[in-house]
Design an enzyme around this catalytic site. Structure first.
Site, PDB file in Angstrom:
ATOM      1  N   GLU A  33     179.381 168.855   6.906  1.00  0.00           N
ATOM      2  CA  GLU A  33     178.073 168.634   6.306  1.00  0.00           C
ATOM      3  C   GLU A  33     178.222 168.210   4.853  1.00  0.00           C
ATOM      4  O   GLU A  33     178.903 168.873   4.073  1.00  0.00           O
ATOM      5  CB  GLU A  33     177.218 169.894   6.391  1.00  0.00           C
ATOM      6  CG  GLU A  33     175.877 169.824   5.675  1.00  0.00           C
ATOM      7  CD  GLU A  33     175.028 168.647   6.112  1.00  0.00           C
ATOM      8  OE1 GLU A  33     174.608 167.871   5.228  1.00  0.00           O
ATOM      9  OE2 GLU A  33     174.803 168.490   7.331  1.00  0.00           O
ATOM     10  N   GLY A  39     171.421 172.867   7.807  1.00  0.00           N
ATOM     11  CA  GLY A  39     170.075 172.813   8.352  1.00  0.00           C
ATOM     12  C   GLY A  39     169.488 171.426   8.468  1.00  0.00           C
ATOM     13  O   GLY A  39     168.487 171.227   9.160  1.00  0.00           O
ATOM     14  N   GLY A  40     170.066 170.447   7.762  1.00  0.00           N
ATOM     15  CA  GLY A  40     169.589 169.080   7.882  1.00  0.00           C
ATOM     16  C   GLY A  40     168.222 168.859   7.277  1.00  0.00           C
ATOM     17  O   GLY A  40     167.646 169.730   6.622  1.00  0.00           O
ATOM     18  N   CYS A  42     165.314 168.634   8.706  1.00  0.00           N
ATOM     19  CA  CYS A  42     164.248 169.478   9.254  1.00  0.00           C
ATOM     20  C   CYS A  42     164.098 170.772   8.473  1.00  0.00           C
ATOM     21  O   CYS A  42     163.001 171.131   8.054  1.00  0.00           O
ATOM     22  CB  CYS A  42     164.542 169.779  10.718  1.00  0.00           C
ATOM     23  SG  CYS A  42     163.318 170.853  11.492  1.00  0.00           S
ATOM     24  N   GLY A 185     152.566 161.751   7.714  1.00  0.00           N
ATOM     25  CA  GLY A 185     151.489 161.360   6.813  1.00  0.00           C
ATOM     26  C   GLY A 185     150.275 162.257   6.913  1.00  0.00           C
ATOM     27  O   GLY A 185     149.687 162.652   5.899  1.00  0.00           O
ATOM     28  N   GLU A 203     146.442 153.256   8.125  1.00  0.00           N
ATOM     29  CA  GLU A 203     147.143 153.099   9.404  1.00  0.00           C
ATOM     30  C   GLU A 203     146.832 151.712   9.984  1.00  0.00           C
ATOM     31  O   GLU A 203     145.674 151.367  10.169  1.00  0.00           O
ATOM     32  CB  GLU A 203     146.710 154.194  10.390  1.00  0.00           C
ATOM     33  CG  GLU A 203     147.209 154.024  11.806  1.00  0.00           C
ATOM     34  CD  GLU A 203     148.719 153.915  11.905  1.00  0.00           C
ATOM     35  OE1 GLU A 203     149.189 152.894  12.453  1.00  0.00           O
ATOM     36  OE2 GLU A 203     149.420 154.845  11.440  1.00  0.00           O
ATOM     37  N   MET A 318     162.218 161.201  17.729  1.00  0.00           N
ATOM     38  CA  MET A 318     162.951 161.814  16.625  1.00  0.00           C
ATOM     39  C   MET A 318     162.352 163.185  16.340  1.00  0.00           C
ATOM     40  O   MET A 318     161.541 163.366  15.428  1.00  0.00           O
ATOM     41  CB  MET A 318     162.902 160.907  15.394  1.00  0.00           C
ATOM     42  CG  MET A 318     163.730 159.652  15.542  1.00  0.00           C
ATOM     43  SD  MET A 318     163.735 158.654  14.035  1.00  0.00           S
ATOM     44  CE  MET A 318     165.030 157.475  14.408  1.00  0.00           C
ATOM     45  N   HIS A 444     142.074 187.390  28.974  1.00  0.00           N
ATOM     46  CA  HIS A 444     140.758 187.059  28.443  1.00  0.00           C
ATOM     47  C   HIS A 444     140.365 188.093  27.381  1.00  0.00           C
ATOM     48  O   HIS A 444     140.523 189.295  27.601  1.00  0.00           O
ATOM     49  CB  HIS A 444     139.711 187.081  29.560  1.00  0.00           C
ATOM     50  CG  HIS A 444     138.307 186.872  29.063  1.00  0.00           C
ATOM     51  ND1 HIS A 444     137.832 185.637  28.705  1.00  0.00           N
ATOM     52  CD2 HIS A 444     137.293 187.758  28.856  1.00  0.00           C
ATOM     53  CE1 HIS A 444     136.590 185.758  28.302  1.00  0.00           C
ATOM     54  NE2 HIS A 444     136.224 187.044  28.379  1.00  0.00           N
TER      55      HIS A 444
END
Length: 465
Positions: A33, A39-40, A42, A185, A203, A318, A444
């Site tokens: 790493e 952890g990257g 994310c 976004g 968009e 992704m 319920h």
């Protein structure tokens, strides 16, 4: 030169989960790493920090807009942005530290540095001018993705920003323009909108969340507009330039009308691209497709024997959880087990309020795939638990095959949709019918009854609607 059964390059959700599973299966594993924390994207600058800010900003929004309906008076409320940001950072630090513990527990050796393929099972790890060579029976590429920059509009980290910078604004922007109406976004637009920013979402497609069920997308857009977000669909970005006042943004709608917007910050959230810089792919002959994704077969093998790839580097959505499942599958394949990922059972979520979650095919996709379709819907406004929570926007839709009753897709926009979708994912994994879900007893009062009623509605048997 130390030898390993498996060397993994990239310690994001795909990579570190693969390391854990490989350790459980007795494989000698190395994890490479380049960042200081595991952890990257994310964990460090994506999923986790954004959800921390979404939670904090939602609590503030509820306190200022909804508590009075419950008979709770909370005048003079204010928020402390530095404390919010510190909380976000603390959560990230705790989780990244936890991954280090998991690596030790599962006997995965972590190498700090940038890894690259050197052929013949060798991985060279470079760190501050020094190099270490690892020998591996198998190498797993799990380097993830990076935000897409628009042509002629590079990120400057100050005015024109990616999601990374938008998670750490030191002050609330007066006007935040967001390019892209997808998950990133909309989520970050919601965070800063709740805290007082004027937010404009641009968009170019006819609707936000283009991947989603069309009605779910419409309901989400309507609710976000009610919350104050200015959402412009069928609108394209013509250009932007940094000025003394911030960023001057030029947009054009579908009718050709142009408009100039002045913003403090311009968040570009138009997607992500595979990150493979410096991996040595071309040097060793790893094939990529026209989108830059590493080509793999059903066992995640690349064109180079002994080299595997997963996550955002390869085809498919992704998503962190998709990468995790692929990481587990590769480790199991290497250990001689039947590793497999069911791509028909991968959920997709937008964590706005209301949330949007789905799994499987939309109604239109199912018809295009040749299915004769029947669908059932049930709205949260008819659900007792949703009424008590004052969270009645949205619905659940179950899409089924008209001949077999097999569930083809489930779409939810509403409170806690990210949690409710798990039942539908389990149903997809076990090829459930709409009747299976409809005849399953749900407690319920709960929000989950909305899914039960939608499943019953497939055959026009909804009880409360």
């Amino acid at each position: 030169m130390e030898r390993f059964d498996l060397v993994i390059i990239g310690a994001g959700p795909g990579g570190y989960v693969a390391a854990i599973r490989a350790g459980q299966l007795g494989l000698k594993t190395a994890l490479v790493e380049k960042e200081s924390k595991l952890g990257g994207t994310c964990l460090r600058v994506g999923c986790i920090p954004s959800k921390a800010l979404l939670e904090s900003s939602e609590l503030y929004h509820q306190a200022t807009h909804r508590l009075s309906e419950h008979g709770i008076q909370a005048d003079g409320l204010r928020f402390d942005l530095p404390t919010m940001l510190e909380r976000k950072t603390r959560i990230v630090d705790e989780l990244t530290a936890g991954i280090k513990v998991l690596m030790k527990k599962n006997k995965a050796i972590v190498f700090a540095g940038t890894g690259r393929l050197a052929g013949d099972g060798k991985v060279v790890v470079s760190q501050e001018g020094e190099e270490t060579t690892l020998q591996a029976d198998a190498v797993l590429l799990a380097t993830g993705s990076v935000p897409v920059e628009l042509p002629n509009l590079p990120f400057d980290g100050q005015h024109i920003v990616s999601s990374t910078e938008a998670l750490a604004f030191e002050t609330v922007p007066k006007h935040l323009v967001v390019i892209g109406g997808g998950a990133i976004g909309l989520e970050l637009g919601s965070v800063w909108g709740r805290l007082g920013a004027k937010v404009t979402v641009i968009e170019m497609m006819p609707r936000i969340a283009p991947f989603a069920d069309s009605q779910a997308s419409q309901i989400l857009a309507r609710t976000l507009k009610q919350q104050g977000l200015d959402i412009r669909v069928n609108t394209k970005l013509l250009g932007a330039k940094v000025t003394t006042d911030g960023v001057q943004v030029s947009v054009e709608d579908v009718k050709g009308k142009t408009e100039e917007l002045t913003a403090d910050k311009l968040l570009v959230a138009v997607g992500r691209r595979p990150f493979s810089t410096g991996l040595g792919l071309d040097e060793v002959g790893v094939h990529r497709d026209e989108k830059g994704r590493v080509e793999v077969n059903e066992r995640f093998q690349t064109s180079v024997p002994g080299v595997y790839a997963i996550g955002d580097l390869v085809r498919g959505p992704m998503l962190a959880h998709k990468a995790e499942e692929e990481g587990v599958a590769v480790a199991e394949v290497l250990a001689g087990k039947p590793g497999h990922v069911n791509y028909e059972a991968i959920p997709n979520v937008i964590y706005t309020d209301p949330e949007l979650a789905q799994v499987g095919l939309t109604e239109d996709e199912a018809k295009a795939a040749g299915h004769t379709v029947k669908a059932g819907k049930f709205f949260f406004k008819s659900n007792g638990r949703a009424k008590t929570m004052d969270a009645t926007d949205g619905f659940a839709k179950v899409v089924a095959d008209a001949e077999t009753d097999k569930v083809l897709g489930v779409h939810i926009v509403g409170p806690h949709a990210s949690e409710l979708i798990a039942e539908a994912v389990l149903g997809a994994e076990f090829q459930a019918s709409a009747e299976d879900i409809g005849r399953t007893t749900h407690a319920h009062p709960t929000l989950s009854e909305v899914l039960k009623e939608a499943a019953l509605a497939v055959d026009k048997r909804a009880i409360h609607g």
